[in-house]
Scaffold this motif. Structure first.
Motif, PDB file in Angstrom:
ATOM      1  N   GLU A   1       0.817  -1.213   0.000  1.00 42.62           N
ATOM      2  CA  GLU A   1       0.000   0.000   0.000  1.00 42.62           C
ATOM      3  C   GLU A   1       0.852   1.265   0.000  1.00 42.62           C
ATOM      4  O   GLU A   1       0.500   2.255  -0.645  1.00 42.62           O
ATOM      5  N   LEU A   2       1.952   1.237   0.723  1.00 45.68           N
ATOM      6  CA  LEU A   2       2.793   2.425   0.853  1.00 45.68           C
ATOM      7  C   LEU A   2       3.767   2.612  -0.311  1.00 45.68           C
ATOM      8  O   LEU A   2       4.294   3.697  -0.506  1.00 45.68           O
ATOM      9  N   SER A   3       3.959   1.563  -1.068  1.00 47.33           N
ATOM     10  CA  SER A   3       4.882   1.642  -2.194  1.00 47.33           C
ATOM     11  C   SER A   3       4.283   2.501  -3.306  1.00 47.33           C
ATOM     12  O   SER A   3       3.081   2.472  -3.562  1.00 47.33           O
ATOM     13  N   GLU A   4       5.150   3.226  -3.969  1.00 45.52           N
ATOM     14  CA  GLU A   4       4.716   4.007  -5.124  1.00 45.52           C
ATOM     15  C   GLU A   4       4.905   3.231  -6.422  1.00 45.52           C
ATOM     16  O   GLU A   4       4.568   3.726  -7.491  1.00 45.52           O
ATOM     17  N   ASP A   5       5.417   2.000  -6.312  1.00 49.50           N
ATOM     18  CA  ASP A   5       5.649   1.156  -7.468  1.00 49.50           C
ATOM     19  C   ASP A   5       4.314   0.773  -8.110  1.00 49.50           C
ATOM     20  O   ASP A   5       3.366   0.382  -7.435  1.00 49.50           O
ATOM     21  N   PHE A   6       4.244   0.902  -9.427  1.00 50.09           N
ATOM     22  CA  PHE A   6       3.015   0.616 -10.168  1.00 50.09           C
ATOM     23  C   PHE A   6       2.531  -0.818  -9.945  1.00 50.09           C
ATOM     24  O   PHE A   6       1.344  -1.052  -9.721  1.00 50.09           O
ATOM     25  N   MET A   7       3.446  -1.784 -10.004  1.00 49.01           N
ATOM     26  CA  MET A   7       3.051  -3.185  -9.848  1.00 49.01           C
ATOM     27  C   MET A   7       2.548  -3.473  -8.434  1.00 49.01           C
ATOM     28  O   MET A   7       1.620  -4.265  -8.255  1.00 49.01           O
ATOM     29  N   ALA A   8       3.129  -2.826  -7.457  1.00 50.27           N
ATOM     30  CA  ALA A   8       2.647  -3.002  -6.082  1.00 50.27           C
ATOM     31  C   ALA A   8       1.223  -2.459  -5.954  1.00 50.27           C
ATOM     32  O   ALA A   8       0.353  -3.087  -5.349  1.00 50.27           O
ATOM     33  N   GLN A   9       0.988  -1.302  -6.550  1.00 48.15           N
ATOM     34  CA  GLN A   9      -0.353  -0.722  -6.506  1.00 48.15           C
ATOM     35  C   GLN A   9      -1.360  -1.583  -7.268  1.00 48.15           C
ATOM     36  O   GLN A   9      -2.508  -1.750  -6.843  1.00 48.15           O
ATOM     37  N   MET A  10      -0.924  -2.156  -8.388  1.00 47.50           N
ATOM     38  CA  MET A  10      -1.803  -3.039  -9.163  1.00 47.50           C
ATOM     39  C   MET A  10      -2.148  -4.288  -8.353  1.00 47.50           C
ATOM     40  O   MET A  10      -3.282  -4.776  -8.398  1.00 47.50           O
ATOM     41  N   THR A  11      -1.193  -4.800  -7.601  1.00 45.00           N
ATOM     42  CA  THR A  11      -1.430  -5.981  -6.772  1.00 45.00           C
ATOM     43  C   THR A  11      -2.487  -5.684  -5.718  1.00 45.00           C
ATOM     44  O   THR A  11      -3.398  -6.495  -5.494  1.00 45.00           O
ATOM     45  N   ILE A  12      -2.391  -4.523  -5.096  1.00 39.95           N
ATOM     46  CA  ILE A  12      -3.397  -4.129  -4.093  1.00 39.95           C
ATOM     47  C   ILE A  12      -4.767  -4.000  -4.750  1.00 39.95           C
ATOM     48  O   ILE A  12      -5.772  -4.459  -4.212  1.00 39.95           O
ATOM     49  N   GLU A  13      -4.812  -3.397  -5.906  1.00 38.87           N
ATOM     50  CA  GLU A  13      -6.096  -3.234  -6.603  1.00 38.87           C
ATOM     51  C   GLU A  13      -6.688  -4.588  -7.002  1.00 38.87           C
ATOM     52  O   GLU A  13      -7.901  -4.790  -6.910  1.00 38.87           O
ATOM     53  N   GLN A  14      -5.836  -5.513  -7.431  1.00 37.38           N
ATOM     54  CA  GLN A  14      -6.323  -6.849  -7.779  1.00 37.38           C
ATOM     55  C   GLN A  14      -6.892  -7.552  -6.550  1.00 37.38           C
ATOM     56  O   GLN A  14      -7.927  -8.206  -6.635  1.00 37.38           O
ATOM     57  N   LEU A  15      -6.204  -7.422  -5.421  1.00 40.15           N
ATOM     58  CA  LEU A  15      -6.700  -8.021  -4.186  1.00 40.15           C
ATOM     59  C   LEU A  15      -8.059  -7.430  -3.812  1.00 40.15           C
ATOM     60  O   LEU A  15      -8.999  -8.163  -3.487  1.00 40.15           O
ATOM     61  N   LYS A  16      -8.161  -6.112  -3.899  1.00 34.87           N
ATOM     62  CA  LYS A  16      -9.432  -5.453  -3.581  1.00 34.87           C
ATOM     63  C   LYS A  16     -10.541  -5.933  -4.508  1.00 34.87           C
ATOM     64  O   LYS A  16     -11.672  -6.179  -4.067  1.00 34.87           O
ATOM     65  N   THR A  17     -10.226  -6.077  -5.786  1.00 35.19           N
ATOM     66  CA  THR A  17     -11.217  -6.547  -6.761  1.00 35.19           C
ATOM     67  C   THR A  17     -11.653  -7.969  -6.452  1.00 35.19           C
ATOM     68  O   THR A  17     -12.851  -8.277  -6.456  1.00 35.19           O
ATOM     69  N   GLN A  18     -10.680  -8.831  -6.168  1.00 39.74           N
ATOM     70  CA  GLN A  18     -11.010 -10.222  -5.852  1.00 39.74           C
ATOM     71  C   GLN A  18     -11.868 -10.317  -4.597  1.00 39.74           C
ATOM     72  O   GLN A  18     -12.856 -11.050  -4.568  1.00 39.74           O
ATOM     73  N   LEU A  19     -11.490  -9.587  -3.572  1.00 35.86           N
ATOM     74  CA  LEU A  19     -12.261  -9.625  -2.327  1.00 35.86           C
ATOM     75  C   LEU A  19     -13.644  -9.013  -2.505  1.00 35.86           C
ATOM     76  O   LEU A  19     -14.615  -9.482  -1.896  1.00 35.86           O
ATOM     77  N   SER A  20     -13.737  -7.978  -3.337  1.00 38.47           N
ATOM     78  CA  SER A  20     -15.035  -7.329  -3.534  1.00 38.47           C
ATOM     79  C   SER A  20     -16.037  -8.278  -4.175  1.00 38.47           C
ATOM     80  O   SER A  20     -17.251  -8.126  -3.993  1.00 38.47           O
ATOM     81  N   GLN A  21     -15.553  -9.277  -4.906  1.00 39.97           N
ATOM     82  CA  GLN A  21     -16.445 -10.275  -5.489  1.00 39.97           C
ATOM     83  C   GLN A  21     -17.152 -11.075  -4.399  1.00 39.97           C
ATOM     84  O   GLN A  21     -18.210 -11.651  -4.633  1.00 39.97           O
ATOM     85  N   PHE A  22     -16.558 -11.102  -3.218  1.00 44.55           N
ATOM     86  CA  PHE A  22     -17.172 -11.770  -2.068  1.00 44.55           C
ATOM     87  C   PHE A  22     -17.803 -10.755  -1.120  1.00 44.55           C
ATOM     88  O   PHE A  22     -18.241 -11.109  -0.023  1.00 44.55           O
ATOM     89  N   GLY A  23     -17.825  -9.490  -1.550  1.00 50.51           N
ATOM     90  CA  GLY A  23     -18.424  -8.441  -0.733  1.00 50.51           C
ATOM     91  C   GLY A  23     -17.590  -8.069   0.480  1.00 50.51           C
ATOM     92  O   GLY A  23     -18.130  -7.669   1.511  1.00 50.51           O
ATOM     93  N   VAL A  24     -16.260  -8.196   0.355  1.00 44.01           N
ATOM     94  CA  VAL A  24     -15.364  -7.971   1.481  1.00 44.01           C
ATOM     95  C   VAL A  24     -14.240  -7.021   1.069  1.00 44.01           C
ATOM     96  O   VAL A  24     -13.757  -7.083  -0.061  1.00 44.01           O
ATOM     97  N   THR A  25     -13.824  -6.181   1.983  1.00 47.90           N
ATOM     98  CA  THR A  25     -12.647  -5.340   1.774  1.00 47.90           C
ATOM     99  C   THR A  25     -11.444  -6.022   2.444  1.00 47.90           C
ATOM    100  O   THR A  25     -11.633  -6.915   3.281  1.00 47.90           O
TER     101      THR A  25
END
Length: 107
Positions: free
Chosen positions: A60-84
Protein backbone atom coordinates in the motif's frame (compact mmCIF):
# COMPACT_ATOMS: atom_id res chain seq x y z
CA UNK A 1 14.29 -0.83 -8.89
CA UNK A 2 10.73 -2.09 -8.86
CA UNK A 3 8.98 -3.37 -5.77
CA UNK A 4 9.03 -6.98 -6.96
CA UNK A 5 12.68 -6.74 -8.05
CA UNK A 6 13.76 -6.65 -4.43
CA UNK A 7 15.29 -9.92 -3.25
CA UNK A 8 14.00 -9.17 0.24
CA UNK A 9 10.42 -8.74 -0.99
CA UNK A 10 10.62 -11.89 -3.10
CA UNK A 11 12.03 -13.95 -0.23
CA UNK A 12 9.53 -12.59 2.26
CA UNK A 13 6.61 -13.27 -0.09
CA UNK A 14 7.82 -16.81 -0.70
CA UNK A 15 8.32 -17.46 3.02
CA UNK A 16 4.96 -15.96 3.94
CA UNK A 17 3.18 -18.10 1.35
CA UNK A 18 4.98 -21.28 2.42
CA UNK A 19 4.35 -20.64 6.12
CA UNK A 20 0.67 -19.90 5.43
CA UNK A 21 0.25 -23.08 3.37
CA UNK A 22 1.90 -25.15 6.12
CA UNK A 23 -0.34 -23.64 8.80
CA UNK A 24 -3.48 -24.22 6.74
CA UNK A 25 -2.46 -27.84 6.18
CA UNK A 26 -1.73 -28.26 9.87
CA UNK A 27 -5.05 -26.63 10.73
CA UNK A 28 -6.85 -29.50 9.04
CA UNK A 29 -6.01 -31.52 12.16
CA UNK A 30 -6.97 -28.77 14.61
CA UNK A 31 -9.77 -30.87 16.13
CA UNK A 32 -7.25 -33.56 17.07
CA UNK A 33 -4.91 -31.16 18.87
CA UNK A 34 -4.70 -31.14 22.64
CA UNK A 35 -5.27 -27.87 24.49
CA UNK A 36 -1.65 -26.73 24.23
CA UNK A 37 -1.52 -27.66 20.54
CA UNK A 38 -4.63 -25.58 19.85
CA UNK A 39 -3.20 -22.67 21.81
CA UNK A 40 0.06 -22.84 19.86
CA UNK A 41 -1.80 -23.05 16.53
CA UNK A 42 -3.85 -19.94 17.37
CA UNK A 43 -0.70 -18.05 18.36
CA UNK A 44 1.00 -19.03 15.11
CA UNK A 45 -2.03 -17.92 13.09
CA UNK A 46 -2.06 -14.58 14.89
CA UNK A 47 1.64 -14.11 14.14
CA UNK A 48 1.01 -15.05 10.50
CA UNK A 49 -1.77 -12.49 10.19
CA UNK A 50 0.50 -9.82 11.71
CA UNK A 51 3.20 -10.65 9.15
CA UNK A 52 0.62 -10.54 6.36
CA UNK A 53 -0.67 -7.14 7.52
CA UNK A 54 2.86 -5.70 7.48
CA UNK A 55 3.54 -7.18 4.05
CA UNK A 56 0.31 -5.75 2.64
CA UNK A 57 1.06 -2.35 4.18
CA UNK A 58 4.35 -2.34 2.27
CA UNK A 59 2.38 -2.79 -0.94
CA UNK A 60 0.00 0.00 0.00
CA UNK A 61 2.79 2.43 0.85
CA UNK A 62 4.88 1.64 -2.19
CA UNK A 63 4.72 4.01 -5.12
CA UNK A 64 5.65 1.16 -7.47
CA UNK A 65 3.01 0.62 -10.17
CA UNK A 66 3.05 -3.19 -9.85
CA UNK A 67 2.65 -3.00 -6.08
CA UNK A 68 -0.35 -0.72 -6.51
CA UNK A 69 -1.80 -3.04 -9.16
CA UNK A 70 -1.43 -5.98 -6.77
CA UNK A 71 -3.40 -4.13 -4.09
CA UNK A 72 -6.10 -3.23 -6.60
CA UNK A 73 -6.32 -6.85 -7.78
CA UNK A 74 -6.70 -8.02 -4.19
CA UNK A 75 -9.43 -5.45 -3.58
CA UNK A 76 -11.22 -6.55 -6.76
CA UNK A 77 -11.01 -10.22 -5.85
CA UNK A 78 -12.26 -9.63 -2.33
CA UNK A 79 -15.03 -7.33 -3.53
CA UNK A 80 -16.45 -10.27 -5.49
CA UNK A 81 -17.17 -11.77 -2.07
CA UNK A 82 -18.42 -8.44 -0.73
CA UNK A 83 -15.36 -7.97 1.48
CA UNK A 84 -12.65 -5.34 1.77
CA UNK A 85 -9.07 -6.18 2.82
CA UNK A 86 -9.75 -4.66 6.25
CA UNK A 87 -12.90 -6.75 6.63
CA UNK A 88 -10.88 -9.84 5.70
CA UNK A 89 -8.40 -9.11 8.50
CA UNK A 90 -11.22 -8.25 10.92
CA UNK A 91 -12.97 -11.53 10.12
CA UNK A 92 -9.79 -13.50 10.71
CA UNK A 93 -9.25 -11.70 14.01
CA UNK A 94 -12.83 -12.53 15.01
CA UNK A 95 -12.36 -16.18 14.07
CA UNK A 96 -9.15 -16.43 16.08
CA UNK A 97 -10.83 -14.75 19.04
CA UNK A 98 -13.69 -17.27 18.87
CA UNK A 99 -11.17 -20.09 18.81
CA UNK A 100 -9.49 -18.63 21.90
CA UNK A 101 -12.83 -18.27 23.68
CA UNK A 102 -13.76 -21.88 22.92
CA UNK A 103 -10.41 -23.00 24.24
CA UNK A 104 -10.86 -21.03 27.48
CA UNK A 105 -14.32 -22.56 28.00
CA UNK A 106 -12.86 -26.05 27.69
CA UNK A 107 -10.49 -25.54 30.60
Amino acid sequence: MGFFDSDIIQQEAKQLFEDYQALIKLGGNYGKFDREGKKLFIEQMEAMMDRYRVFMKRFELSEDFMAQMTIEQLKTQLSQFGVTPQQMFDQMDLTLQRMKNELEQQS
